[in-house]
Design an enzyme around this catalytic site. Structure first.
Site, PDB file in Angstrom:
ATOM      1  N   SER A  93      -2.522  -7.549  -9.408  1.00 36.62           N
ATOM      2  CA  SER A  93      -3.608  -7.857  -8.488  1.00 36.62           C
ATOM      3  C   SER A  93      -4.865  -7.127  -8.925  1.00 36.62           C
ATOM      4  O   SER A  93      -4.791  -6.021  -9.476  1.00 36.62           O
ATOM      5  CB  SER A  93      -3.250  -7.429  -7.061  1.00 36.62           C
TER       6      SER A  93
ATOM      7  N   TYR B 171      -0.715  -0.961  -1.223  1.00 32.70           N
ATOM      8  CA  TYR B 171      -0.457  -2.184  -1.990  1.00 32.70           C
ATOM      9  C   TYR B 171      -1.176  -2.117  -3.340  1.00 32.70           C
ATOM     10  O   TYR B 171      -0.610  -2.448  -4.383  1.00 32.70           O
ATOM     11  CB  TYR B 171      -0.927  -3.396  -1.187  1.00 32.70           C
TER      12      TYR B 171
END
Length: 242
Positions: free
Chosen positions: A137, A151
């Site tokens: 990501s 995250y």
């Protein structure tokens, strides 16, 4: 040689788009999914419509036994040539100080432990010419302050996993790369409590819009294919300029 690829989290979003694109490109596909049987069957029907073979296997990638069962089932399609490590989860968006331990553990277990277990199975089974693509990501370098720093930290670990494993497996002729999407229009944002995030965040994306799953799937397919034969250890950012 026929390509046989496992796509985890293959019933929705980026995983589903990738499974469909790879099948159209000639891959036999094993999709792993967590619970949405209806969505998995729909993706499987699209795979079969291309004339390729496919199976859908319910598997919690946090569980090493279920991961092994997924890989064993995929072996019925032929020798494994590809893995797309995609199964992932977020948790409610919010300040770091409000992070709950159970949310932290779930994000780490699914997005890191699950990736390691799947990559380990792939590394044991693949031979020369195999390829792994991990879904990272853009958060790994942005940090996601005020949203989900934990995250982002796990996705940074995904990048490290990619680089280290690429170097370890290179002598065996197995390539390992990652893609790092930005904000993509999938239902994962509903889990974070902001289902319209793809639209609400558009103003801070240089290209002025969220990405689409097919735009990520295209790069994954490239990294698994022969045109990326000299590409390993790369983290390809696909984030609209973020």
């Amino acid at each position: 040689m026929t390509n046989v690829t496992i796509v985890t989290g293959g019933s929705r979003g980026i995983g589903a788009a990738t499974a469909r694109r790879l099948a159209a490109a000639g891959h036999h596909i094993a999709i792993g999914y967590h619970h949405d049987h209806h969505a998995a069957k729909a993706v499987l029907a699209d795979i079969h419509a291309t004339g390729r073979r496919g199976i859908a296997v319910p598997a919690d990638t946090r569980d090493p036994d279920q991961v092994q069962q997924l890989f064993d089932a995929a072996a019925d399609l032929g020798p494994l040539t590809g893995l797309v490590n995609n199964a992932g989860i977020t948790s409610p968006i919010g300040p770091f100080t409000d992070l709950r331990v159970d949310d932290l553990r779930r994000v780490v277990d699914v997005n890191l432990i699950g990736y390691v277990l799947c990559a380990q199975q792939a590394a044991r089974r693949m031979t020369r010419g195999g390829a792994i693509v991990n879904i990272s990501s853009a958060a790994a370098t942005l940090g996601s302050p005020g949203e989900y720093i934990h995250y982002a930290a796990v996705k940074a670990a995904t990048d490290t996993l990619t680089i280290g494993l690429a170097k370890e497996l290179a002598p065996r002729g197995i390539r390992v790369n990652a893609v790092a999407p930005g904000i993509i229009r999938t239902d994962i944002h509903a889990v974070s409590g902001v289902p319209d995030r793809a639209d609400s965040a558009a103003g801070r994306i240089p290209l002025g819009r969220a990405g689409e799953p097919d735009e990520i799937a295209a790069t994954i397919a490239f990294l698994l294919g022969p045109d990326a034969s000299y590409t390993t250890g790369a983290v390809v950012r696909i984030a609209g300029g973020l």
